[in-house]
Design a protein around this motif. Structure first.
Motif, PDB file in Angstrom:
ATOM      1  N   GLU A 118     -51.787 -25.508  61.561  1.00 36.86           N
ATOM      2  CA  GLU A 118     -50.399 -25.909  61.831  1.00 36.86           C
ATOM      3  C   GLU A 118     -49.420 -25.148  60.948  1.00 36.86           C
ATOM      4  OE1 GLU A 118     -50.429 -30.166  61.388  1.00 36.86           O
ATOM      5  OE2 GLU A 118     -51.188 -30.470  63.428  1.00 36.86           O
ATOM      6  N   ASP A 166     -47.190 -21.745  62.489  1.00 40.37           N
ATOM      7  CA  ASP A 166     -45.834 -22.252  62.657  1.00 40.37           C
ATOM      8  C   ASP A 166     -44.845 -21.095  62.470  1.00 40.37           C
ATOM      9  OD1 ASP A 166     -43.373 -23.505  62.607  1.00 40.37           O
ATOM     10  OD2 ASP A 166     -43.867 -24.868  60.966  1.00 40.37           O
ATOM     11  N   PRO A 167     -44.023 -20.800  63.497  1.00 37.37           N
ATOM     12  CA  PRO A 167     -43.073 -19.689  63.358  1.00 37.37           C
ATOM     13  C   PRO A 167     -42.073 -19.884  62.218  1.00 37.37           C
ATOM     14  CG  PRO A 167     -43.199 -20.430  65.654  1.00 37.37           C
ATOM     15  CD  PRO A 167     -43.979 -21.397  64.823  1.00 37.37           C
ATOM     16  N   GLU A 168     -41.893 -21.119  61.764  1.00 36.47           N
ATOM     17  CA  GLU A 168     -40.975 -21.400  60.660  1.00 36.47           C
ATOM     18  C   GLU A 168     -41.566 -21.032  59.299  1.00 36.47           C
ATOM     19  OE1 GLU A 168     -37.765 -22.577  61.113  1.00 36.47           O
ATOM     20  OE2 GLU A 168     -38.229 -22.240  63.238  1.00 36.47           O
ATOM     21  N   THR A 169     -42.875 -20.853  59.225  1.00 41.56           N
ATOM     22  CA  THR A 169     -43.513 -20.464  57.967  1.00 41.56           C
ATOM     23  C   THR A 169     -43.203 -18.985  57.709  1.00 41.56           C
ATOM     24  OG1 THR A 169     -45.311 -22.054  58.274  1.00 41.56           O
ATOM     25  CG2 THR A 169     -45.713 -20.246  56.745  1.00 41.56           C
ATOM     26  N   ASN A 170     -42.574 -18.726  56.579  1.00 41.60           N
ATOM     27  CA  ASN A 170     -42.179 -17.353  56.231  1.00 41.60           C
ATOM     28  C   ASN A 170     -43.381 -16.536  55.780  1.00 41.60           C
ATOM     29  OD1 ASN A 170     -39.430 -17.822  56.755  1.00 41.60           O
ATOM     30  ND2 ASN A 170     -39.149 -18.678  54.705  1.00 41.60           N
TER      31      ASN A 170
END
Length: 157
Positions: A124, A128-132
Motif C-alpha cells: 500500500e 501509492d502515487p502519493e509516496t514520494n
C-alpha cells in the motif's frame, strides 16, 4: 535510316529514360483510414477479437524498486531514525547494521517487484502515487515488524 555513334546512343537512351520517368505522377502513401462495420471482413473481426488493445498492460507494467530497514520494535525505529537523521551514515550502512531482514546484507535493497509480492501494508505504501520517491517513509507496521522504506522507482502507477 541514320546511324548514330556510341556516345549519341547513350545520350539518347538517358534522355528517353529521364523523359519517361518525368511523366509518371508521384505517389505518396497516406496512413489515414476509415472503418465502418460494413467494411469489416470476417478475418478483420477475428484480428480485433484477439488484439486485446483495451486491456493491455502498461509498457513496463506496474513495478517498484525499493529499499527498507526492518526492526522488531518501536524503540528500535527511533534509534534507526536518529542514525539516519544524523547523516553520518547512509541508508545502506544503517540497513546493514540494524535490519533484521536478509536484505540488510545488501543495504536493504529489495530489487524490483510487482504488487502482491510483499505484504499488504508494505504494498500500500510502495504503490501509492502519493509516496514520494527517494524519501524515507514509515514506520510501516506489518506482521514482520516495523519498516522504514525508501521507494527508488515506480512504474505503471
Amino acid at each position: 535510316m541514320k546511324v548514330l555513334g556510341r556516345s549519341s546512343l547513350l545520350i539518347l537512351a538517358s534522355s528517353v529514360t529521364v523523359s519517361s520517368f518525368s511523366t509518371v505522377p508521384s505517389f505518396t502513401p497516406t496512413t489515414t483510414s476509415t472503418t465502418t462495420s460494413l467494411e469489416m471482413g470476417f478475418f478483420d473481426a477475428l484480428g480485433k477479437a484477439f488484439s486485446n488493445e483495451e486491456y493491455a498492460a502498461p509498457p513496463e507494467g506496474v513495478k517498484a524498486t525499493a529499499r527498507h530497514i526492518l526492526v522488531k520494535s518501536e524503540p528500535e525505529v527511533e534509534i534507526v531514525l536518529n542514525e539516519l537523521s544524523s547523516e553520518s551514515k547512509t541508508f545502506s550502512q544503517v540497513a546493514s547494521e540494524y535490519s533484521t531482514c536478509p536484505s540488510g546484507k545488501t543495504g536493504g535493497n529489495l530489487g524490483s517487484f510487482k504488487p502482491g509480492t510483499m505484504v499488504k501494508e508494505f504494498d500500500e505504501v510502495i504503490f501509492d502515487p502519493e509516496t514520494n520517491l527517494g524519501e524515507i517513509v514509515g514506520p510501516v507496521q506489518t506482521k514482520f515488524g516495523y519498516h522504514l522504506i525508501v521507494v527508488d522507482k515506480r512504474t505503471g502507477v
